[in-house]
Design a protein around this motif. Structure first.
Motif, PDB file in Angstrom:
ATOM      1  N   GLU A 326       0.811  -1.217   0.000  1.00 51.59           N
ATOM      2  CA  GLU A 326       0.000   0.000   0.000  1.00 51.59           C
ATOM      3  C   GLU A 326       0.845   1.269   0.000  1.00 51.59           C
ATOM      4  O   GLU A 326       0.415   2.299  -0.523  1.00 51.59           O
ATOM      5  CB  GLU A 326      -0.926  -0.008   1.219  1.00 51.59           C
ATOM      6  N   GLN A 327       2.061   1.201   0.568  1.00 55.66           N
ATOM      7  CA  GLN A 327       2.910   2.395   0.623  1.00 55.66           C
ATOM      8  C   GLN A 327       3.341   2.862  -0.774  1.00 55.66           C
ATOM      9  O   GLN A 327       3.787   4.003  -0.951  1.00 55.66           O
ATOM     10  CB  GLN A 327       4.153   2.117   1.471  1.00 55.66           C
ATOM     11  N   TRP A 328       3.180   1.970  -1.784  1.00 55.18           N
ATOM     12  CA  TRP A 328       3.586   2.309  -3.147  1.00 55.18           C
ATOM     13  C   TRP A 328       2.407   2.719  -4.027  1.00 55.18           C
ATOM     14  O   TRP A 328       2.562   2.874  -5.240  1.00 55.18           O
ATOM     15  CB  TRP A 328       4.325   1.135  -3.786  1.00 55.18           C
ATOM     16  N   ARG A 329       1.231   2.941  -3.447  1.00 52.70           N
ATOM     17  CA  ARG A 329       0.093   3.403  -4.242  1.00 52.70           C
ATOM     18  C   ARG A 329       0.384   4.742  -4.939  1.00 52.70           C
ATOM     19  O   ARG A 329      -0.017   4.928  -6.098  1.00 52.70           O
ATOM     20  CB  ARG A 329      -1.158   3.533  -3.365  1.00 52.70           C
ATOM     21  N   PRO A 330       1.071   5.689  -4.270  1.00 57.32           N
ATOM     22  CA  PRO A 330       1.410   6.930  -4.995  1.00 57.32           C
ATOM     23  C   PRO A 330       2.214   6.676  -6.269  1.00 57.32           C
ATOM     24  O   PRO A 330       2.053   7.402  -7.258  1.00 57.32           O
ATOM     25  CB  PRO A 330       2.225   7.731  -3.965  1.00 57.32           C
ATOM     26  N   ALA A 331       3.065   5.653  -6.250  1.00 61.79           N
ATOM     27  CA  ALA A 331       3.817   5.315  -7.462  1.00 61.79           C
ATOM     28  C   ALA A 331       2.869   4.842  -8.560  1.00 61.79           C
ATOM     29  O   ALA A 331       3.066   5.142  -9.744  1.00 61.79           O
ATOM     30  CB  ALA A 331       4.862   4.232  -7.163  1.00 61.79           C
ATOM     31  N   GLY A 332       1.823   4.114  -8.174  1.00 62.34           N
ATOM     32  CA  GLY A 332       0.823   3.674  -9.146  1.00 62.34           C
ATOM     33  C   GLY A 332       0.045   4.836  -9.741  1.00 62.34           C
ATOM     34  O   GLY A 332      -0.308   4.829 -10.924  1.00 62.34           O
ATOM     35  N   GLU A 333      -0.239   5.849  -8.926  1.00 66.31           N
ATOM     36  CA  GLU A 333      -0.920   7.043  -9.429  1.00 66.31           C
ATOM     37  C   GLU A 333      -0.025   7.783 -10.432  1.00 66.31           C
ATOM     38  O   GLU A 333      -0.507   8.292 -11.453  1.00 66.31           O
ATOM     39  CB  GLU A 333      -1.278   7.950  -8.253  1.00 66.31           C
ATOM     40  N   MET A 334       1.266   7.820 -10.128  1.00 62.80           N
ATOM     41  CA  MET A 334       2.208   8.419 -11.087  1.00 62.80           C
ATOM     42  C   MET A 334       2.242   7.612 -12.383  1.00 62.80           C
ATOM     43  O   MET A 334       2.332   8.168 -13.478  1.00 62.80           O
ATOM     44  CB  MET A 334       3.611   8.476 -10.479  1.00 62.80           C
ATOM     45  N   ALA A 335       2.171   6.285 -12.269  1.00 62.43           N
ATOM     46  CA  ALA A 335       2.242   5.413 -13.445  1.00 62.43           C
ATOM     47  C   ALA A 335       1.079   5.660 -14.399  1.00 62.43           C
ATOM     48  O   ALA A 335       1.251   5.674 -15.623  1.00 62.43           O
ATOM     49  CB  ALA A 335       2.256   3.950 -13.004  1.00 62.43           C
ATOM     50  N   ALA A 336      -0.121   5.848 -13.845  1.00 59.31           N
ATOM     51  CA  ALA A 336      -1.291   6.108 -14.682  1.00 59.31           C
ATOM     52  C   ALA A 336      -1.119   7.403 -15.481  1.00 59.31           C
ATOM     53  O   ALA A 336      -1.565   7.505 -16.630  1.00 59.31           O
ATOM     54  CB  ALA A 336      -2.540   6.186 -13.813  1.00 59.31           C
ATOM     55  N   ILE A 337      -0.444   8.384 -14.879  1.00 58.63           N
ATOM     56  CA  ILE A 337      -0.213   9.664 -15.547  1.00 58.63           C
ATOM     57  C   ILE A 337       0.898   9.544 -16.583  1.00 58.63           C
ATOM     58  O   ILE A 337       0.840  10.131 -17.659  1.00 58.63           O
ATOM     59  CB  ILE A 337       0.157  10.739 -14.494  1.00 58.63           C
ATOM     60  N   PHE A 338       1.891   8.734 -16.274  1.00 55.22           N
ATOM     61  CA  PHE A 338       3.103   8.653 -17.087  1.00 55.22           C
ATOM     62  C   PHE A 338       2.956   7.748 -18.311  1.00 55.22           C
ATOM     63  O   PHE A 338       3.777   7.796 -19.234  1.00 55.22           O
ATOM     64  CB  PHE A 338       4.245   8.110 -16.211  1.00 55.22           C
ATOM     65  N   ALA A 339       1.899   6.933 -18.351  1.00 56.71           N
ATOM     66  CA  ALA A 339       1.753   5.894 -19.380  1.00 56.71           C
ATOM     67  C   ALA A 339       1.859   6.402 -20.824  1.00 56.71           C
ATOM     68  O   ALA A 339       2.510   5.757 -21.655  1.00 56.71           O
ATOM     69  CB  ALA A 339       0.441   5.146 -19.166  1.00 56.71           C
ATOM     70  N   PRO A 340       1.226   7.533 -21.209  1.00 57.13           N
ATOM     71  CA  PRO A 340       1.346   7.973 -22.611  1.00 57.13           C
ATOM     72  C   PRO A 340       2.789   8.250 -23.042  1.00 57.13           C
ATOM     73  O   PRO A 340       3.154   8.002 -24.193  1.00 57.13           O
ATOM     74  CB  PRO A 340       0.507   9.263 -22.647  1.00 57.13           C
ATOM     75  N   TYR A 341       3.585   8.747 -22.130  1.00 53.43           N
ATOM     76  CA  TYR A 341       4.991   8.985 -22.434  1.00 53.43           C
ATOM     77  C   TYR A 341       5.685   7.669 -22.749  1.00 53.43           C
ATOM     78  O   TYR A 341       6.525   7.584 -23.665  1.00 53.43           O
ATOM     79  CB  TYR A 341       5.664   9.676 -21.244  1.00 53.43           C
ATOM     80  N   MET A 342       5.328   6.627 -21.992  1.00 50.68           N
ATOM     81  CA  MET A 342       5.943   5.313 -22.172  1.00 50.68           C
ATOM     82  C   MET A 342       5.757   4.788 -23.586  1.00 50.68           C
ATOM     83  O   MET A 342       6.663   4.199 -24.175  1.00 50.68           O
ATOM     84  CB  MET A 342       5.371   4.330 -21.150  1.00 50.68           C
ATOM     85  N   VAL A 343       4.558   4.982 -24.150  1.00 48.27           N
ATOM     86  CA  VAL A 343       4.261   4.444 -25.482  1.00 48.27           C
ATOM     87  C   VAL A 343       5.236   4.999 -26.520  1.00 48.27           C
ATOM     88  O   VAL A 343       5.901   4.252 -27.256  1.00 48.27           O
ATOM     89  CB  VAL A 343       2.821   4.791 -25.906  1.00 48.27           C
ATOM     90  N   LEU A 344       5.332   6.316 -26.598  1.00 46.59           N
ATOM     91  CA  LEU A 344       6.177   6.930 -27.607  1.00 46.59           C
ATOM     92  C   LEU A 344       7.656   6.712 -27.320  1.00 46.59           C
ATOM     93  O   LEU A 344       8.460   6.548 -28.246  1.00 46.59           O
ATOM     94  CB  LEU A 344       5.869   8.421 -27.708  1.00 46.59           C
ATOM     95  N   GLN A 345       8.023   6.679 -26.046  1.00 45.88           N
ATOM     96  CA  GLN A 345       9.423   6.424 -25.714  1.00 45.88           C
ATOM     97  C   GLN A 345       9.824   5.022 -26.141  1.00 45.88           C
ATOM     98  O   GLN A 345      10.950   4.801 -26.612  1.00 45.88           O
ATOM     99  CB  GLN A 345       9.653   6.608 -24.210  1.00 45.88           C
ATOM    100  N   MET A 346       8.925   4.059 -25.998  1.00 46.24           N
ATOM    101  CA  MET A 346       9.195   2.690 -26.412  1.00 46.24           C
ATOM    102  C   MET A 346       9.485   2.624 -27.914  1.00 46.24           C
ATOM    103  O   MET A 346      10.447   1.982 -28.354  1.00 46.24           O
ATOM    104  CB  MET A 346       8.013   1.784 -26.070  1.00 46.24           C
TER     105      MET A 346
END
Length: 429
Positions: A326-346
């Motif tokens: 549960e302490q890493w839930r903030p990281a999951g919230e960041m991941a949801a925001i960061f996902a579009p960047y991941m696509v193009l970077q890949m």
């Protein structure tokens, strides 16, 4: 190189990347419970620094291994890259040792002597990268696959062993990553030994040849090196900014999020990039361009990336909380925001050799510098107006996405330009 051969070679290399990423995925729930977000925050400075130097120490002369037209010249390019990396490492170890106190003050950490390990780990990464280029050129995909697996497995096992025995905290993370990088060299050394009988530096003639080779591929350190350095150092600067503007725990959450979210990018680009480089270079030698190879690779990647983005957008926080705690839930919230960047970077990471094949190292320096500036400026802008790390990341992502899409279109134009020029020449004749 036919499309099926591209994906066949990528599948062999990718098998090692899949195993290594599987090890990483399985290790994170364990490591996330043994180390604190603050530990990961301090480790992020070491890790990103290692990646920056690993991509820079050889002066990018390792790229010339794939560009060389003869096997002999390719082996000599490897020797050049290794010599450059070794010399730079000696200089930086001394420099980091002298500036350790200032670096601690700048980053608000207490790494101390660990700063000297950053260039050492970077040297191992650089050496493994240059040997991998040679192995791919000769078709030793299996050795590359094993090397990927060795690095992740060794790093994880050493980190676990240390934290349960004599050494915990950030030191265990750093030691595991460094030794893992060193051990990953062993599988790809075989490709070097199979084709290189002696060092080029043993004779005066050989040393003169290395100097001529350095001049022939001068674009690599002159233009390609600053571009790669800027692209890599942005991640390091990002970790420093988060630590300074927020907390080390936030930096740790961002670091773990970045590594998890970028797994698809690492998996795909690690499997395909060098195989794409080889196939595109072959097509370019035959036709003058490499648009067919580019199209073969890009379209499936975009579809795969969009699927991953939807998963993270809908389930990111829940997935992180369930798998890592549960302490890493903030990281999951960041991941949801960061996902579009991941696509193009890949996609961009996979077809990055396009600008090298097109001889566009100089304009790419400007393009990469602007990309880094947009990404970091977006983060600062979101922080200044909203004062929240999630808004800062979101602003950075959505300013970067249109720019990165434009870069992909530019790569397409580069891939077609050689064909167009060749057709014009034939028509003129």
């Amino acid at each position: 190189m036919k499309p099926r051969n591209i994906f066949r070679g990528a599948a062999v290399v990718g098998s090692g990347v899949v195993v290594s990423q599987a090890i990483n995925i399985l290790s994170y729930p364990i490591l996330a419970r043994l180390f604190t977000p603050a530990d990961f925050g301090a480790f992020s400075l070491f890790f990103f620094g290692m990646q920056v130097l690993g991509a820079s120490l050889a002066g990018r002369y390792e790229q010339a291994i794939m560009l060389c037209r003869t096997p002999t010249r390719a082996r000599h390019a490897l020797s050049l890259a290794q010599a450059a990396a070794l010399l730079a490492t000696f200089v930086l170890v001394a420099l980091f040792g002298l500036l350790a106190t200032q670096l601690d003050a700048l980053t608000d950490t207490n790494l101390g002597g660990y700063w000297m390990v950053v260039p050492i780990a970077g040297f191992f990464v650089s050496l493994q990268t240059s040997l991998t280029f040679l192995a791919v050129r000769y078709g030793h995909f299996g050795a590359v696959s094993v090397a990927r697996t060795v690095k992740s497995a060794a790093a994880f096992l050493i980190q676990i062993g240390l934290v349960y025995s004599i050494w915990g905290g950030v030191g265990a993370l750093i030691a595991g990553e460094t030794i893992g990088a060193a051990l990953s060299i062993l599988p790809v050394i075989g490709a070097y030994r199979a084709h290189d009988k002696r060092s080029i530096f043993r004779t005066r003639r050989g040393r003169r040849h290395v100097l001529r080779l350095a001049a022939i591929y001068l674009d690599q350190p002159l233009w390609n090196l600053p571009h790669v350095f800027i692209s890599q150092v942005s991640r390091w600067i990002m970790a420093i900014m988060i630590t300074a503007l927020y907390t080390k725990a936030d930096a740790g959450a961002y670091f773990l999020m970045f590594r998890v979210v970028m797994m698809p990018s690492t998996l795909v680009s690690g499997s395909l990039s060098q195989v794409f480089f080889r196939a595109a270079a072959e097509e370019q030698r035959e036709t003058g361009g490499f648009a067919s190879t580019l199209k073969t690779v890009v379209l499936p990647l975009l579809a795969l990336g969009l699927f991953g983005t939807l998963i993270l957008a809908m389930l990111g926080p829940q997935l992180f909380a369930v798998t890592l705690g549960e302490q890493w839930r903030p990281a999951g919230e960041m991941a949801a925001i960061f996902a579009p960047y991941m696509v193009l970077q890949m996609v961009l990471a996979t077809v990055a050799p396009s600008y090298i094949l097109g001889g566009c190292q100089k304009p790419m320096l400007l393009v990469a510098s602007l990309q880094t500036a947009v990404f970091l400026f977006g983060f600062w802008l979101g922080h200044e107006f909203m004062g929240d790390i999630r808004w800062a990341i979101g602003t950075s992502v959505w300013l970067s996405v249109p720019y990165m899409a434009g870069m992909l279109l530019w790569y397409r134009r580069i891939a077609r330009s050689g064909v167009v020029q060749k057709e014009r020449k034939l028509n003129h004749e």
